[in-house]
Motif scaffolding. Structure first.
Motif, PDB file in Angstrom:
ATOM      1  N   UNK A  60     118.382  84.254  59.114  1.00 37.60           N
ATOM      2  CA  UNK A  60     119.312  83.130  59.121  1.00 37.60           C
ATOM      3  C   UNK A  60     119.085  82.256  57.909  1.00 37.60           C
ATOM      4  N   UNK A  61     117.820  81.941  57.594  1.00 40.69           N
ATOM      5  CA  UNK A  61     117.505  81.229  56.347  1.00 40.69           C
ATOM      6  C   UNK A  61     116.035  81.459  56.026  1.00 40.69           C
ATOM      7  N   UNK A  62     115.701  81.267  54.752  1.00 41.29           N
ATOM      8  CA  UNK A  62     114.314  81.448  54.329  1.00 41.29           C
ATOM      9  C   UNK A  62     113.456  80.303  54.839  1.00 41.29           C
ATOM     10  N   UNK A  63     112.159  80.542  54.932  1.00 42.08           N
ATOM     11  CA  UNK A  63     111.233  79.487  55.347  1.00 42.08           C
ATOM     12  C   UNK A  63     111.195  78.410  54.275  1.00 42.08           C
ATOM     13  N   UNK A  64     111.525  77.183  54.672  1.00 38.87           N
ATOM     14  CA  UNK A  64     111.685  76.089  53.721  1.00 38.87           C
ATOM     15  C   UNK A  64     110.367  75.335  53.555  1.00 38.87           C
ATOM     16  N   UNK A  65     109.351  76.034  53.024  1.00 39.06           N
ATOM     17  CA  UNK A  65     108.059  75.379  52.771  1.00 39.06           C
ATOM     18  C   UNK A  65     107.381  76.074  51.595  1.00 39.06           C
ATOM     19  N   UNK A 115     105.016  78.041  49.206  1.00 34.95           N
ATOM     20  CA  UNK A 115     104.152  79.232  49.310  1.00 34.95           C
ATOM     21  C   UNK A 115     104.228  79.872  50.692  1.00 34.95           C
ATOM     22  N   UNK A 116     105.419  79.886  51.273  1.00 34.77           N
ATOM     23  CA  UNK A 116     105.605  80.453  52.611  1.00 34.77           C
ATOM     24  C   UNK A 116     106.365  81.767  52.545  1.00 34.77           C
ATOM     25  N   UNK A 117     105.984  82.659  53.432  1.00 37.31           N
ATOM     26  CA  UNK A 117     106.688  83.929  53.607  1.00 37.31           C
ATOM     27  C   UNK A 117     107.102  84.046  55.065  1.00 37.31           C
ATOM     28  N   UNK A 118     108.395  84.150  55.305  1.00 39.38           N
ATOM     29  CA  UNK A 118     108.894  84.249  56.679  1.00 39.38           C
ATOM     30  C   UNK A 118     108.486  85.587  57.280  1.00 39.38           C
ATOM     31  N   UNK A 119     107.888  85.534  58.477  1.00 44.01           N
ATOM     32  CA  UNK A 119     107.497  86.785  59.130  1.00 44.01           C
ATOM     33  C   UNK A 119     108.254  87.020  60.438  1.00 44.01           C
ATOM     34  N   UNK A 120     108.877  85.973  60.989  1.00 39.77           N
ATOM     35  CA  UNK A 120     109.645  86.167  62.224  1.00 39.77           C
ATOM     36  C   UNK A 120     110.554  84.963  62.434  1.00 39.77           C
ATOM     37  N   UNK A 121     111.675  85.204  63.088  1.00 44.06           N
ATOM     38  CA  UNK A 121     112.571  84.115  63.473  1.00 44.06           C
ATOM     39  C   UNK A 121     113.181  84.442  64.835  1.00 44.06           C
ATOM     40  N   UNK A 122     113.466  83.397  65.592  1.00 40.54           N
ATOM     41  CA  UNK A 122     113.993  83.543  66.941  1.00 40.54           C
ATOM     42  C   UNK A 122     114.978  82.403  67.214  1.00 40.54           C
ATOM     43  N   UNK A 123     115.914  82.675  68.112  1.00 44.87           N
ATOM     44  CA  UNK A 123     116.788  81.622  68.628  1.00 44.87           C
ATOM     45  C   UNK A 123     116.523  81.502  70.123  1.00 44.87           C
TER      46      UNK A 123
END
Length: 551
Positions: free
Chosen positions: A230-235, A237-245
């Motif tokens: 849905x969108x990249x992690x907004x922080x 040096x962060x790498x998104x590893x999971x997202x949930x609704x």
């Protein structure tokens, strides 16, 4: 028209109105969930959703009446429904670029989130909601045409309005309770798009209407094949590893790397909710290797300070701290620190309204509730205030970290709430609240909460963290000079993690050392259940900070 034709036409028209009502409110209830990852779900954002929906309905009602008077044609009514469905199928493709652009362009503007959300709603939902609003006045005009009896005008309008409203109620609960939890936001929009174009096809009875149905199916399939996160992690040096609704939040789990001045790289998991204004939990992965409580500390983040709150009482030892109730547990940062410092037999009752966040905590943050390693650590997925009112336990520490950035639920800020908290404390218990403040040090929210707590607790203390947050502590019974007791306890304690956080509390607070909050410092009337303008206060802080940036 024969009586039989009239009866069939009337029943079909009423069915269309009911089904259109389902679609109208179903689309509206998707709006806040689509906005949440970018702008959150605060009251101003809900004001945008509700306010603009009413604007679209007003425009649609007016246009529907005008068009129906000029051309009271069944085919046109079903064409409007079909176009509304097609416009819904386009929204998932354009939502992310529009909302991301609006968020970025207005990030540093006064009331930027409100304005950006407003732009997003106008661009994404104006067409389908306006078109669906045209259905009711159009149906009334057609029904009166069939009835040809002005004496039935009031009854006709009332019946159609009632059916549209009932359909809207069904659409609301169906979307919120069933569709979004089961299939997600985008799939829900495609489902409504298909539902509306099929309804249009049934009414038009024209094979060419199949093109609309095929188009929606192709768009839905293409979206499923091309969609990413849905969108990249907004922080940083962060790498998104999971997202949930979930039913309550858009949830991201990211891995972040922090490089210290000595060159050591620290890997950690962070929990990000909705628009991503703040971290809600941090877990340093080094702890998996060392088991050292020092490696659970977050360099002076607000979670670190809950463990030291009891030491305002004289002659307090770590063995005296045996229980914690945590209202707003997130992924378990505070609970893990208590277990690491005070031992696995510590009683921890953690309350987190969002069940999905608790599951994320167990999966990605090593939250150990209910495990053999933490047999007395229990998580309750309930509303914090309701749970507190119904529990019969008493605790040494009751912590409140129930932020929904940048806001705090108002019912967790009032005199009545803090009285309930006080009643559930042990005699030497403490109530601990994490209160945010902007980087400028605007202290209004901290002062308002401390002023309210001072109306309930005999003494209130403030620890400024190494970051911007303040930790507000209410003691269940008078402690005298709590700062002296804190210093004396710090000198006796031999647990390095506690020693470090107590030193931070005394010497490294961002806006000052540990201090007592006295009645002379109170600038606000205590909040009550009847009057707790916490949202208005926070909005004022946001506006002030934004204006400083503009100047």
């Amino acid at each position: 028209m024969t009586a039989k034709q009239f009866a069939v036409g009337e029943r079909l028209l009423l069915a269309v109105v009911f089904l259109a009502g389902i679609g109208t409110l179903g689309i509206e209830m998707v709006m806040p969930r689509m906005l949440a990852p970018f702008f959150g779900t605060s009251q101003p954002i809900w004001a945008v959703v509700i306010g603009m929906t009413l604007v679209y309905l007003a425009i649609g009602y007016r246009l529907g009446g005008l068009v129906a008077d000029r051309r009271p044609d069944w085919r046109l009514l079903f064409q409007l429904i079909g176009w509304a469905g097609l416009s819904c199928a386009v929204i998932p493709f354009i939502a992310r670029p529009i909302l991301s652009t609006a968020q970025g362009a207005l990030r540093n503007v006064a009331a930027g989130g409100f304005l950006a959300a407003l732009i997003g709603v106008i661009l994404l939902f104006a067409i389908p909601v306006t078109l669906m609003a045209m259905v009711s006045p159009f149906a009334i005009r057609l029904q009166l045409r069939y009835a040809a009896d002005i004496a039935r005008a009031g009854r006709t309008a009332g019946t159609i309005s009632a059916l549209s409203t009932i359909g809207s109620i069904v659409g609301t609960f169906l979307t919120v309770l069933v569709l979004i939890p089961a299939i997600g936001v985008a799939s829900t929009l495609f489902l409504f798009a298909g539902f509306l174009v099929v309804l249009s096809l049934i009414g038009l009875r024209d094979p060419r209407g199949l093109l609309l149905v095929i188009t929606v199916v192709v768009l839905a399939g293409a979206y499923q094949l091309t969609t990413g996160v849905i969108k990249a992690a907004d922080c940083r040096n962060c790498r998104l590893i999971a997202e949930f609704e979930s039913d309550y939040n858009y949830i991201q789990v990211a891995e972040q790397e922090i490089t210290y001045s000595n060159g050591v790289v620290d890997r950690r998991r962070v929990l990000i909710l909705n628009e991503g204004l703040a971290f809600h939990s941090i877990y340093r992965l080094k702890y998996r290797e060392t088991g050292d409580p020092l490696d659970l500390l977050t360099d002076g983040g607000p979670w670190d300070y809950f463990t030291v709150a009891p030491y305002l009482y004289p002659d307090t030892d770590p063995a005296d701290v045996r229980s914690l109730a945590l209202l707003g547990a997130a992924a378990g940062s505070i609970a893990q620190q208590f277990l690491a410092i005070y031992g696995p037999d510590t009683i921890i009752d953690a309350v987190e309204i969002d069940r999905t966040i608790s599951e994320v905590g167990r999966r990605y943050f090593d939250m150990a509730d209910g495990s053999p390693q933490a047999p007395y650590f229990t998580t309750y997925n309930e509303d914090a205030r309701y749970w507190l009112a119904t529990t019969d336990r008493r605790y040494d520490v009751i912590g409140m970290d129930a932020y929904h950035q940048p806001y705090i639920p108002f019912h967790l800020t009032t005199v009545e709430f803090f009285r309930e908290v006080k009643a559930k404390l042990n005699p030497r218990g403490v109530a601990v609240v994490n209160a945010g403040r902007p980087a400028s040090g605007d202290d209004r929210l901290v002062n308002a909460l401390a002023s309210t707590m001072l109306a309930v607790f005999p003494q209130v203390y403030i620890i400024d963290t190494r970051f911007n947050n303040a930790i507000i502590i209410g003691v269940n019974q008078p402690v005298g000079d709590g700062i002296v007791h804190f210093i004396e306890n710090a000198a006796r304690i031999d647990i390095p993690a506690l020693q470090l956080v107590m030193a931070w509390s005394l010497y490294e607070g961002r806006f000052g050392p540990l201090r007592e909050f006295t009645p002379e410092m109170a600038q606000f009337r205590p909040f009550t259940d009847d009057h707790a303008p916490v949202e208005q206060l926070i909005d004022g802080i946001i506006f002030s900070e934004a204006n400083k940036m503009v100047r």
